[in-house]
Scaffold this motif. Structure first.
Motif, PDB file in Angstrom:
ATOM      1  N   THR A   6       0.824  -1.211   0.000  1.00 41.55           N
ATOM      2  CA  THR A   6       0.000   0.000   0.000  1.00 41.55           C
ATOM      3  C   THR A   6       0.857   1.259   0.000  1.00 41.55           C
ATOM      4  O   THR A   6       0.442   2.296  -0.520  1.00 41.55           O
ATOM      5  CB  THR A   6      -0.943   0.009   1.209  1.00 41.55           C
ATOM      6  OG1 THR A   6      -1.631  -1.233   1.268  1.00 41.55           O
ATOM      7  CG2 THR A   6      -1.967   1.133   1.102  1.00 41.55           C
ATOM      8  N   TRP A   7       2.039   1.209   0.601  1.00 39.28           N
ATOM      9  CA  TRP A   7       2.927   2.370   0.566  1.00 39.28           C
ATOM     10  C   TRP A   7       3.269   2.755  -0.871  1.00 39.28           C
ATOM     11  O   TRP A   7       3.474   3.934  -1.181  1.00 39.28           O
ATOM     12  CB  TRP A   7       4.218   2.084   1.322  1.00 39.28           C
ATOM     13  CG  TRP A   7       4.093   2.060   2.807  1.00 39.28           C
ATOM     14  CD1 TRP A   7       4.142   0.959   3.625  1.00 39.28           C
ATOM     15  CD2 TRP A   7       3.909   3.181   3.668  1.00 39.28           C
ATOM     16  NE1 TRP A   7       3.992   1.334   4.940  1.00 39.28           N
ATOM     17  CE2 TRP A   7       3.854   2.695   4.992  1.00 39.28           C
ATOM     18  CE3 TRP A   7       3.786   4.556   3.449  1.00 39.28           C
ATOM     19  CZ2 TRP A   7       3.667   3.536   6.092  1.00 39.28           C
ATOM     20  CZ3 TRP A   7       3.609   5.399   4.552  1.00 39.28           C
ATOM     21  CH2 TRP A   7       3.553   4.883   5.852  1.00 39.28           C
ATOM     22  N   LEU A   8       3.371   1.750  -1.753  1.00 38.18           N
ATOM     23  CA  LEU A   8       3.793   1.986  -3.123  1.00 38.18           C
ATOM     24  C   LEU A   8       2.632   2.178  -4.076  1.00 38.18           C
ATOM     25  O   LEU A   8       2.780   2.794  -5.131  1.00 38.18           O
ATOM     26  CB  LEU A   8       4.632   0.798  -3.618  1.00 38.18           C
ATOM     27  CG  LEU A   8       5.845   0.401  -2.786  1.00 38.18           C
ATOM     28  CD1 LEU A   8       6.538  -0.787  -3.431  1.00 38.18           C
ATOM     29  CD2 LEU A   8       6.809   1.564  -2.639  1.00 38.18           C
ATOM     30  N   LEU A   9       1.491   1.622  -3.735  1.00 40.59           N
ATOM     31  CA  LEU A   9       0.380   1.566  -4.682  1.00 40.59           C
ATOM     32  C   LEU A   9      -0.929   1.726  -3.915  1.00 40.59           C
ATOM     33  O   LEU A   9      -1.307   0.843  -3.145  1.00 40.59           O
ATOM     34  CB  LEU A   9       0.418   0.216  -5.401  1.00 40.59           C
ATOM     35  CG  LEU A   9      -0.132   0.113  -6.819  1.00 40.59           C
ATOM     36  CD1 LEU A   9       0.620   1.018  -7.784  1.00 40.59           C
ATOM     37  CD2 LEU A   9      -0.060  -1.336  -7.285  1.00 40.59           C
ATOM     38  N   GLY A 198       6.161  -0.174 -12.330  1.00 39.27           N
ATOM     39  CA  GLY A 198       5.389  -0.224 -13.559  1.00 39.27           C
ATOM     40  C   GLY A 198       3.899  -0.049 -13.326  1.00 39.27           C
ATOM     41  O   GLY A 198       3.201   0.619 -14.102  1.00 39.27           O
ATOM     42  N   ALA A 199       3.385  -0.641 -12.252  1.00 36.32           N
ATOM     43  CA  ALA A 199       1.958  -0.516 -11.942  1.00 36.32           C
ATOM     44  C   ALA A 199       1.575   0.912 -11.584  1.00 36.32           C
ATOM     45  O   ALA A 199       0.407   1.300 -11.719  1.00 36.32           O
ATOM     46  CB  ALA A 199       1.594  -1.459 -10.797  1.00 36.32           C
ATOM     47  N   SER A 200       2.544   1.708 -11.119  1.00 35.95           N
ATOM     48  CA  SER A 200       2.286   3.117 -10.823  1.00 35.95           C
ATOM     49  C   SER A 200       2.179   3.940 -12.100  1.00 35.95           C
ATOM     50  O   SER A 200       1.434   4.921 -12.175  1.00 35.95           O
ATOM     51  CB  SER A 200       3.418   3.697  -9.967  1.00 35.95           C
ATOM     52  OG  SER A 200       3.747   2.877  -8.881  1.00 35.95           O
ATOM     53  N   TYR A 201       2.956   3.540 -13.103  1.00 36.02           N
ATOM     54  CA  TYR A 201       3.121   4.305 -14.333  1.00 36.02           C
ATOM     55  C   TYR A 201       1.861   4.308 -15.187  1.00 36.02           C
ATOM     56  O   TYR A 201       1.504   5.285 -15.838  1.00 36.02           O
ATOM     57  CB  TYR A 201       4.291   3.691 -15.104  1.00 36.02           C
ATOM     58  CG  TYR A 201       4.897   4.512 -16.210  1.00 36.02           C
ATOM     59  CD1 TYR A 201       5.137   5.880 -16.065  1.00 36.02           C
ATOM     60  CD2 TYR A 201       5.275   3.902 -17.399  1.00 36.02           C
ATOM     61  CE1 TYR A 201       5.734   6.612 -17.076  1.00 36.02           C
ATOM     62  CE2 TYR A 201       5.877   4.630 -18.418  1.00 36.02           C
ATOM     63  CZ  TYR A 201       6.108   5.984 -18.252  1.00 36.02           C
ATOM     64  OH  TYR A 201       6.700   6.694 -19.260  1.00 36.02           O
ATOM     65  N   GLY A 202       1.181   3.175 -15.195  1.00 37.26           N
ATOM     66  CA  GLY A 202      -0.032   3.071 -15.988  1.00 37.26           C
ATOM     67  C   GLY A 202       0.247   3.093 -17.485  1.00 37.26           C
ATOM     68  O   GLY A 202       1.261   2.546 -17.923  1.00 37.26           O
ATOM     69  N   PRO A 203      -0.602   3.740 -18.292  1.00 37.38           N
ATOM     70  CA  PRO A 203      -1.753   4.518 -17.821  1.00 37.38           C
ATOM     71  C   PRO A 203      -2.949   3.648 -17.431  1.00 37.38           C
ATOM     72  O   PRO A 203      -3.066   2.562 -17.965  1.00 37.38           O
ATOM     73  CB  PRO A 203      -2.081   5.398 -19.047  1.00 37.38           C
ATOM     74  CG  PRO A 203      -1.581   4.620 -20.227  1.00 37.38           C
ATOM     75  CD  PRO A 203      -0.402   3.824 -19.733  1.00 37.38           C
TER      76      PRO A 203
END
Length: 257
Positions: A6-9, A198-203
Motif C-alpha cells: 500500500t505504501w507503493l500503490l 510499472g503498476a504506478s506508471y499506468g496509464p
C-alpha cells in the motif's frame, strides 16, 4: 527493503501495517533500492546512495524501520561494498546527485563527506529538507544530510554531456529523475520515486501513500511519459521488484554503454 504494498500503490481495500503484522492479509513485497554509476568524458556521477548499514538504529526514532525494514540485504550489497567490488573509491566519483533526500536514497551520502565529490540536489528539495523543525519529518532524516555541503540545480538541467536532470516533483517538493542518453544502447530514464513501479506508471497512473503534492505527482508522471515517448527511452522505476532483476548490471555480466 520490504514493505506493505500500500505504501507503493494506493488501491481500494488496502491498509498499512508494520512488520509485526506482515503475515496478516496485507501484502508485503520486496522494495528494491538502486544506485546508478554514470561515466562521461566530463566526469563520473553517482545517482542516489540507497540505505545505510546502520538502518535499524538510525531509523529507530522515526519508526520507519518497522514499516520499511532493510532486512533482505547481505553485507556485500551495501553501497560502500559495491564500490569496492568495482574498484572505485569515493574520490573517483566527481558528483553524487540525489534524486531527493529521503532515507532510502540519501542514506549513504555521508560516505562522501570528506571526499572530493560534489553533492547535488534540487534547490526545492534542499529548501524543504532543511526547512522543517525537529530531526525528521516523514521520510526526511536530517542526520542523513544536514552536515554535508550541497550544491543545487534548478529546473531541467543538462548536468553532464548526455545526462539531464529532470524536475519531477510530487513525491517530494524537489524530486528529480535522470535522463541518460547513451550512444550505443539508447536513452534511459531513472525515475526515482517520481514513479515507484510499472503498476504506478499506468496509464492510468496510480499514486502512492507518500506523496507531498498529488497534482504535481500526476504532472510529473506524464512528463516522464512524454520524454520517454519522444526519446524511445527505457524507463527504470524507483522500486520495481520485478524490473530490477531484468536490468543489466556489472555484477550480472552486462552494462549499458
Amino acid at each position: 527493503m520490504t514493505a506493505d504494498l500500500t505504501w507503493l500503490l494506493l488501491q481500494p481495500g488496502r491498509s498499512i501495517k508494520p512488520r509485526q503484522q506482515k503475515d496478516s492479509p496485507a501484502e508485503w513485497v520486496d522494495v528494491p533500492t538502486h544506485c546508478v554509476l554514470v561515466e562521461t568524458p566530463d566526469g563520473t556521477l553517482l545517482w542516489d546512495t540507497s540505505c545505510p548499514s546502520d538502518w535499524e538504529e538510525r531509523w529507530g526514532p522515526t519508526g520507519l524501520n518497522d514499516f520499511f525494514p532493510y532486512d533482505k540485504v547481505s553485507d556485500d550489497e551495501y553501497l560502500d561494498k559495491r564500490l569496492e567490488q568495482l574498484g572505485i573509491g569515493t574520490n573517483q566519483i566527481d558528483y553524487v546527485v540525489l534524486s531527493h533526500l529521503h532515507f532510502d536514497h540519501c542514506g549513504n551520502a555521508n560516505l562522501f563527506k570528506d571526499s572530493s565529490a560534489k553533492l547535488v540536489c534540487s534547490d526545492k528539495e534542499k529548501e524543504f529538507a532543511f526547512g522543517f523543525d525537529g530531526p525528521f519529518t516523514g521520510a526526511h532524516l536530517k542526520s542523513d544530510y544536514e552536515n554535508l555541503n550541497w550544491e543545487t540545480v534548478s529546473g531541467d538541467t543538462e548536468f553532464l554531456p548526455g545526462v539531464t536532470l529532470l524536475q519531477t516533483p510530487g513525491h517530494t517538493p524537489g524530486t528529480m529523475s535522470m535522463q541518460v542518453d547513451l550512444p550505443d544502447t539508447g536513452t534511459m530514464i531513472f525515475t526515482s520515486d517520481a514513479v515507484y513501479m510499472g503498476a504506478s506508471y499506468g496509464p492510468p497512473p496510480v499514486p502512492a501513500a507518500i506523496v507531498n503534492n498529488l497534482e504535481s505527482w500526476f504532472s510529473s508522471v506524464e512528463k516522464v511519459r512524454d520524454v520517454a515517448e519522444r526519446t524511445n527511452a527505457t524507463v527504470v522505476f524507483g522500486h520495481d521488484a520485478d524490473q530490477i532483476h531484468e536490468l543489466k548490471t556489472v555484477s550480472n555480466g552486462g552494462h549499458y554503454t
